[in-house]
Design a protein around this motif. Sequence first.
Motif, PDB file in Angstrom:
ATOM      1  N   MET A  51       0.837  -1.289  -0.016  1.00  0.00           N
ATOM      2  CA  MET A  51      -0.148  -0.038   0.026  1.00  0.00           C
ATOM      3  C   MET A  51       0.839   1.380  -0.039  1.00  0.00           C
ATOM      4  N   SER A  52       0.162   2.504  -0.196  1.00  0.00           N
ATOM      5  CA  SER A  52       1.080   3.727  -0.300  1.00  0.00           C
ATOM      6  C   SER A  52       0.271   4.729   0.541  1.00  0.00           C
ATOM      7  N   GLY A  53       1.115   5.679   0.922  1.00  0.00           N
ATOM      8  CA  GLY A  53       0.209   6.647   1.967  1.00  0.00           C
ATOM      9  C   GLY A  53       0.327   6.468   3.286  1.00  0.00           C
ATOM     10  N   SER A  54      -0.371   7.143   4.077  1.00  0.00           N
ATOM     11  CA  SER A  54      -0.490   6.955   5.762  1.00  0.00           C
ATOM     12  C   SER A  54      -1.652   6.103   5.934  1.00  0.00           C
ATOM     13  N   PHE A  55      -1.358   5.274   6.924  1.00  0.00           N
ATOM     14  CA  PHE A  55      -2.398   4.252   7.231  1.00  0.00           C
ATOM     15  C   PHE A  55      -2.000   3.880   8.603  1.00  0.00           C
ATOM     16  N   ASP A  56      -2.735   3.350   9.523  1.00  0.00           N
ATOM     17  CA  ASP A  56      -2.412   2.631  10.780  1.00  0.00           C
ATOM     18  C   ASP A  56      -2.075   1.323  10.497  1.00  0.00           C
ATOM     19  N   VAL A  57      -0.903   0.876  11.584  1.00  0.00           N
ATOM     20  CA  VAL A  57      -0.394  -0.375  11.665  1.00  0.00           C
ATOM     21  C   VAL A  57      -1.449  -1.355  12.401  1.00  0.00           C
ATOM     22  N   PRO A  58      -1.517  -2.453  11.875  1.00  0.00           N
ATOM     23  CA  PRO A  58      -2.437  -3.364  12.715  1.00  0.00           C
ATOM     24  C   PRO A  58      -1.940  -3.872  13.742  1.00  0.00           C
ATOM     25  N   PRO A  59      -2.810  -4.104  14.837  1.00  0.00           N
ATOM     26  CA  PRO A  59      -2.014  -4.757  16.129  1.00  0.00           C
ATOM     27  C   PRO A  59      -1.336  -6.003  15.739  1.00  0.00           C
ATOM     28  N   PHE A  60      -0.449  -6.310  16.408  1.00  0.00           N
ATOM     29  CA  PHE A  60       0.026  -7.718  16.163  1.00  0.00           C
ATOM     30  C   PHE A  60      -0.781  -8.934  16.950  1.00  0.00           C
ATOM     31  N   ASP A  61      -0.998  -9.719  15.939  1.00  0.00           N
ATOM     32  CA  ASP A  61      -2.132 -10.903  16.314  1.00  0.00           C
ATOM     33  C   ASP A  61      -1.280 -12.277  15.880  1.00  0.00           C
ATOM     34  N   GLU A  62      -0.743 -13.121  16.875  1.00  0.00           N
ATOM     35  CA  GLU A  62       0.206 -14.093  16.721  1.00  0.00           C
ATOM     36  C   GLU A  62      -0.688 -15.023  16.264  1.00  0.00           C
ATOM     37  N   GLN A  63      -1.999 -15.471  16.379  1.00  0.00           N
ATOM     38  CA  GLN A  63      -2.831 -16.512  15.748  1.00  0.00           C
ATOM     39  C   GLN A  63      -2.869 -16.286  14.426  1.00  0.00           C
ATOM     40  N   ALA A  64      -3.258 -14.788  14.154  1.00  0.00           N
ATOM     41  CA  ALA A  64      -3.520 -14.627  12.788  1.00  0.00           C
ATOM     42  C   ALA A  64      -2.277 -14.827  11.766  1.00  0.00           C
ATOM     43  N   LEU A  65      -0.970 -14.606  12.312  1.00  0.00           N
ATOM     44  CA  LEU A  65       0.440 -14.545  11.636  1.00  0.00           C
ATOM     45  C   LEU A  65       0.539 -16.215  11.618  1.00  0.00           C
ATOM     46  N   VAL A  66       0.300 -16.939  12.580  1.00  0.00           N
ATOM     47  CA  VAL A  66       0.467 -18.459  12.508  1.00  0.00           C
ATOM     48  C   VAL A  66      -0.272 -18.980  11.395  1.00  0.00           C
ATOM     49  N   ALA A  67      -1.720 -18.413  11.334  1.00  0.00           N
ATOM     50  CA  ALA A  67      -2.548 -18.995  10.361  1.00  0.00           C
ATOM     51  C   ALA A  67      -2.062 -18.644   9.181  1.00  0.00           C
ATOM     52  N   GLY A 110       7.453  -4.196  19.490  1.00  0.00           N
ATOM     53  CA  GLY A 110       8.469  -5.184  20.133  1.00  0.00           C
ATOM     54  C   GLY A 110       7.834  -6.250  20.254  1.00  0.00           C
ATOM     55  N   GLU A 111       6.618  -6.668  19.735  1.00  0.00           N
ATOM     56  CA  GLU A 111       6.333  -8.189  19.764  1.00  0.00           C
ATOM     57  C   GLU A 111       6.992  -9.073  18.778  1.00  0.00           C
ATOM     58  N   SER A 112       7.287 -10.301  19.128  1.00  0.00           N
ATOM     59  CA  SER A 112       7.683 -11.242  18.071  1.00  0.00           C
ATOM     60  C   SER A 112       7.399 -12.454  18.123  1.00  0.00           C
ATOM     61  N   TYR A 113       7.364 -13.089  17.180  1.00  0.00           N
ATOM     62  CA  TYR A 113       7.056 -14.622  17.233  1.00  0.00           C
ATOM     63  C   TYR A 113       8.238 -15.257  16.184  1.00  0.00           C
TER      64      TYR A 113
END
Length: 125
Positions: A51-67, A110-113
């Motif tokens: 994407m381009s421009g300004s936008f909110d960063v989604p919150p870190f969601d470990e379950q969605a990442l693992v999926a 600072g979240e990580s998986y």
Amino acid sequence: MAGRPRVGGFPYLAETLRRAGVTRNVWHLPACASLYLTQLGSVMQQGTPLMSGSFDVPPFDEQALVAAIRADQAGESTFPQFLLAAWQAGVIRYEVDFVERHVTYEGSHGESYVERYPAPPPAIG
């Protein structure tokens, strides 16, 4: 990328890069800028941004990442779809360590998986 198996292909791609002398690969999302660190120097590759421009960063969601990771491993998504799903799961950066065989995904606070991956089986032939 084209020579790896559709299902479970990442370890093959990672091993190919490792054998070529790439030690780490750092991706920045949503820019899709990729830094390859090699034994001979570093190479930056600029992909098509999500994407381009300004936008909110989604919150870190470990379950969605693992999926998203599991869908990619099962061959159910393309690489661009995986990148978008990782971004939507709050990943702003991820680093592949080809020597230690793991990927560290990071969020904006600072979240990580960490996802470890196996070495591919030896080639038959």
